[in-house]
Write an enzyme that holds these catalytic residues in place. Structure first.
Site, mmCIF file in Angstrom:
data_model
loop_
_atom_site.group_PDB
_atom_site.id
_atom_site.type_symbol
_atom_site.label_atom_id
_atom_site.label_comp_id
_atom_site.label_asym_id
_atom_site.label_seq_id
_atom_site.Cartn_x
_atom_site.Cartn_y
_atom_site.Cartn_z
ATOM 1 N N ASP A 61 -2.902 6.445 11.241
ATOM 2 C CA ASP A 61 -2.959 4.931 11.474
ATOM 3 C C ASP A 61 -1.519 4.447 11.901
ATOM 4 O O ASP A 61 -1.602 3.105 11.894
ATOM 5 C CB ASP A 61 -3.496 4.381 10.041
ATOM 6 C CG ASP A 61 -2.716 4.537 8.645
ATOM 7 O OD1 ASP A 61 -1.536 5.132 9.180
ATOM 8 O OD2 ASP A 61 -3.047 4.278 7.637
ATOM 9 N N SER A 72 0.550 -1.257 0.147
ATOM 10 C CA SER A 72 0.098 -0.020 -0.137
ATOM 11 C C SER A 72 0.907 1.194 -0.037
ATOM 12 O O SER A 72 0.418 2.207 -0.600
ATOM 13 C CB SER A 72 -0.804 -0.151 1.210
ATOM 14 O OG SER A 72 -0.184 -0.002 2.332
ATOM 15 N N HIS A 94 0.691 4.157 7.241
ATOM 16 C CA HIS A 94 0.889 4.725 6.065
ATOM 17 C C HIS A 94 1.599 6.138 5.940
ATOM 18 O O HIS A 94 1.311 6.865 6.885
ATOM 19 C CB HIS A 94 -0.315 4.600 5.227
ATOM 20 C CG HIS A 94 -1.388 3.353 4.989
ATOM 21 N ND1 HIS A 94 -2.250 3.041 5.691
ATOM 22 C CD2 HIS A 94 -0.844 2.497 4.178
ATOM 23 C CE1 HIS A 94 -2.476 1.693 5.078
ATOM 24 N NE2 HIS A 94 -1.564 1.500 4.210
#
Length: 266
Positions: free
Chosen positions: A240, A30, A243
Site C-alpha cells: 500500500d 496507524s 504502512h
C-alpha cells in the site's frame, strides 16, 4: 474428639502485588498502532517475530485500564476501526529488557516491568490530538492511570510518537505541523506534571499526499529539550506504500530502543 483431626483449611495466600513499571506511552496513528502482517483482505496473518514475542515482564494497559501480559497486536482494543497487526512496541520493549531496562535485568531493572500504554489510532491528523480533543484527553487519562498505586505504580519514562501521514495532503496542515507538535509536547508535559518528559518521535516514511517532505522537515527540525527524532525513511513499506512491514516494525522498535538508551536511560 480425635486430637489428630486436621486443622481447618487455610485460605490461599493473596496474589502478589503488580510489579512497579517503567511506563512508555505509544501514540500517534496507524504505523504506531501497527499494520505489520495485515493482509489486503484486512485480516492479520498472525506472524509474531521472535523479537516481538511476549514475556511476563512486559505488560500492556488494556482499554479497560487493566494491566495484562503484552502480546501482539498491542492496539487491538484501542485502534478498533481497523485491523491491527505488528507495530514497534513489542520489539521496543524486548530490546530494552534484553539490555537491562525492566524485566529484572541489572540493578536498575530488578523486579521492574516494562509497561506499554497503547494510545494510537489510525488515520488521525495532528489536530485531533490537540488538548481538549478526545484522543488527547484519552491518552493523558491512560497515562495517569498507568502509574497509579493500585496497578503497582511506576514511572512514565517516555512518550513514543509516530504520526503525520494524515497531515501530508494539505499545504496548510503540513505548514502548521511543527507548531502543533510542539504544542502537543508542551501540553502533555504540563498535564502529566512531567516538564522534562522524554519524547521520541518518528519522522514519517510515507504519506497520503504531496507534502510529506514538509511534514518530515517539521519533525526533524523540532528543537525542544528531551525531544529526539528517529527517521523511518528507508524502512520497507507494504504494497500500500503507506504502512511498514512486520520486518520494518521490528527494526523501528529496536531503533526506538537505541534512541531511548542513548539519550535518556540512566
Amino acid at each position: 474428639m480425635d486430637a489428630t483431626a486436621s486443622a481447618p483449611a487455610q485460605p490461599p495466600p493473596p496474589p502478589p502485588p503488580p510489579p512497579a513499571k517503567h511506563v512508555f506511552i505509544l501514540s500517534g496513528q496507524s504505523n504506531m498502532a501497527g499494520r505489520g502482517g495485515v493482509t489486503r483482505h484486512h485480516g492479520w496473518d498472525g506472524v509474531v517475530p521472535p523479537e516481538c514475542r511476549p514475556d511476563p515482564s512486559v505488560l500492556r494497559l488494556t482499554a479497560a485500564l487493566r494491566w495484562e501480559e503484552a502480546r501482539e497486536p498491542l492496539h487491538r482494543d484501542i485502534d478498533t476501526r481497523k485491523t491491527c497487526g505488528v507495530g514497534p512496541g513489542m520489539a521496543f520493549a524486548n530490546a530494552l529488557r534484553e539490555r537491562g531496562v525492566g524485566g529484572g535485568g541489572g540493578a536498575a531493572g530488578a523486579g521492574v516491568a516494562v509497561g506499554l500504554v497503547p494510545c494510537a489510532v489510525g488515520g488521525t491528523a495532528i489536530r485531533e490530538w490537540a488538548r481538549g480533543e478526545h484522543l488527547y484527553e484519552s491518552m493523558v487519562r491512560r497515562a495517569r492511570e498507568s502509574v497509579k498505586d493500585g496497578g503497582g505504580g511506576g514511572e512514565i519514562k517516555a512518550l513514543l510518537w509516530y504520526q503525520g501521514e494524515s497531515d501530508t495532503s494539505a499545504e496548510h496542515d503540513a505548514e502548521a505541523y511543527r507548531g502543533s507538535m510542539e504544542a502537543l509536547i508542551k501540553n502533555v508535559r504540563g498535564d502529566l506534571g512531567l516538564p522534562s518528559l522524554p519524547v521520541i518521535q518518528v519522522a514519517i516514511a510515507s504519506g497520503d499526499g504531496r507534502y510529506m517532505d514538509r511534514v518530515r522537515r517539521a519533525q526533524l527540525e523540532i528543537n525542544l529539550p528531551n525531544v529526539v527524532c528517529v527517521d523511518a525513511k528507508g524502512l520497507p513499506l507494504k504494497d500500500d506504500h503507506l504502512h511498514l512491514t512486520t520486518h520494518a516494525q521490528v527494526r523501528l522498535g529496536r531503533m526506538l530502543a537505541d534512541a531511548y538508551l542513548q539519550h535518556f536511560a540512566p
